[in-house]
Scaffold this active site. Structure first.
Site, PDB file in Angstrom:
ATOM      1  N   GLY A  17       0.817  -1.204   0.000  1.00  0.00           N
ATOM      2  CA  GLY A  17       0.000   0.000   0.000  1.00  0.00           C
ATOM      3  C   GLY A  17       0.850   1.252   0.000  1.00  0.00           C
ATOM      4  N   GLY A  19       0.245   5.679   0.519  1.00  0.00           N
ATOM      5  CA  GLY A  19      -0.619   6.831   0.706  1.00  0.00           C
ATOM      6  C   GLY A  19       0.189   8.099   0.693  1.00  0.00           C
ATOM      7  N   GLY A  22       3.036   7.753   3.515  1.00  0.00           N
ATOM      8  CA  GLY A  22       4.036   6.697   3.562  1.00  0.00           C
ATOM      9  C   GLY A  22       3.719   5.506   2.682  1.00  0.00           C
ATOM     10  N   THR A  23       4.662   4.579   2.639  1.00  0.00           N
ATOM     11  CA  THR A  23       4.538   3.325   1.889  1.00  0.00           C
ATOM     12  C   THR A  23       4.579   2.174   2.872  1.00  0.00           C
ATOM     13  OG1 THR A  23       5.708   4.326   0.010  1.00  0.00           O
ATOM     14  CG2 THR A  23       5.557   1.916   0.057  1.00  0.00           C
ATOM     15  N   LYS A  45       5.676   0.447   7.778  1.00  0.00           N
ATOM     16  CA  LYS A  45       5.301   1.724   7.168  1.00  0.00           C
ATOM     17  C   LYS A  45       6.512   2.643   7.134  1.00  0.00           C
ATOM     18  CE  LYS A  45       2.121   5.635   7.922  1.00  0.00           C
ATOM     19  NZ  LYS A  45       1.025   6.119   8.809  1.00  0.00           N
ATOM     20  N   ASP A 144      -9.387  10.430  11.452  1.00  0.00           N
ATOM     21  CA  ASP A 144      -9.290  10.142  10.014  1.00  0.00           C
ATOM     22  C   ASP A 144     -10.028   8.848   9.675  1.00  0.00           C
ATOM     23  OD1 ASP A 144      -8.584  10.730   7.414  1.00  0.00           O
ATOM     24  OD2 ASP A 144      -6.601   9.818   7.541  1.00  0.00           O
TER      25      ASP A 144
END
Length: 203
Positions: A17, A19, A22-23, A45, A144
Site C-alpha cells: 500500500g 498513501g 508513507g509506503t 510503514k 481520520d
C-alpha cells in the site's frame, strides 16, 4: 528477554500500500524479536521524506506508536515498534493483516451493481465503533475515519492508520497550522479548526 526489532532484522517482501504519508511493506523477520518468532510476517510503514519538513511530525509519529502499542483491541491496528532505517529515517512496524480495505471492497461491489448486505454492514459498523470507543476511552481521537483506513480481514474489520491521532496523554501537541486528515470525511468543527473532541470520530 526478547531482543528489540531493528531494520537489519527485516526482509522487505512486497509493497502492499501507499498513501500521502508513507509506503507500507509486507516484511519477514530474519530472527525472533519483540516477542515475535523468526519468520513472522509484519507490516512496515516507511514515512515519506517530505513529512519531516512539517512542524511536529516526529511528535505525531510518537503518538501513533504510543497509541498503537498501548490501546489493545481486536479491531484496532496493533503496533510493535518504531525503528530507524539505514538512513536514520523512522519506520513503523505493525501487525500484518490479510485482507482488503473497505474502500476496495465497496468499489468491487459497485462494479458488480451490488451492495453490502445488511448483516455484514452492521458487523463492520459495530466493529469499527468498538475500536473507536477503545480509542476514545483511552483519551485518543482517531480523526481520520474513512473506508481506506478500515481493513476487512478474516478475523473481522480492523481500524488502521493512527497517523493523525490526538491524545490526552500528550499535553502539548504541535500543530503545523495545516489540516490533518481527509476533508471528505471530517467533521465541520475539525475542518474549521474549532475546538473538538471524540465526537469528530462519531461524525
Amino acid at each position: 528477554m526478547s531482543k528489540p526489532l531493528s531494520w537489519s532484522n527485516l526482509e522487505l517482501l512486497t509493497k502492499i500500500g501507499e498513501g500521502k504519508a508513507g509506503t507500507v511493506w509486507r516484511a519477514r523477520l530474519r530472527e525472533s524479536a519483540q516477542g515475535l518468532p523468526q519468520g513472522s510476517i509484519v507490516a512496515v510503514k516507511q514515512y515519506k521524506r517530505w513529512l519531516f519538513d512539517e512542524p511536529g511530525q516526529m511528535e505525531r509519529i510518537v503518538r501513533e506508536v504510543e497509541i498503537g502499542r498501548s490501546v489493545l483491541h481486536p479491531n484496532l491496528v496493533r503496533t510493535y515498534a518504531l525503528i530507524f532505517d539505514d538512513s536514520h529515517h523512522p519506520s513503523l512496524v505493525m501487525r500484518h493483516y490479510d485482507g482488503v480495505t473497505l474502500e476496495v471492497r465497496l468499489e468491487e461491489l459497485r462494479t458488480k451493481s451490488r451492495y453490502e448486505d445488511v448483516s455484514s454492514a452492521r458487523g463492520i459498523l459495530r466493529a469499527v465503533a468498538e475500536a473507536v470507543r477503545a480509542l476514545n476511552d483511552a483519551g485518543a481521537v482517531h480523526r481520520d475515519l474513512k473506508p481506506a483506513n478500515i481493513m476487512i480481514t478474516r478475523d473481522g474489520p480492523i481500524l488502521m492508520d493512527l497517523g493523525v491521532v490526538k491524545s490526552s496523554r500528550f499535553a502539548d501537541q504541535t500543530t503545523s497550522g495545516r489540516f490533518l486528515g481527509t476533508i471528505r470525511y471530517s467533521a465541520p468543527e475539525y475542518l474549521g479548526g474549532e475546538p473538538n473532541d471524540s465526537r469528530v470520530d462519531v461524525y
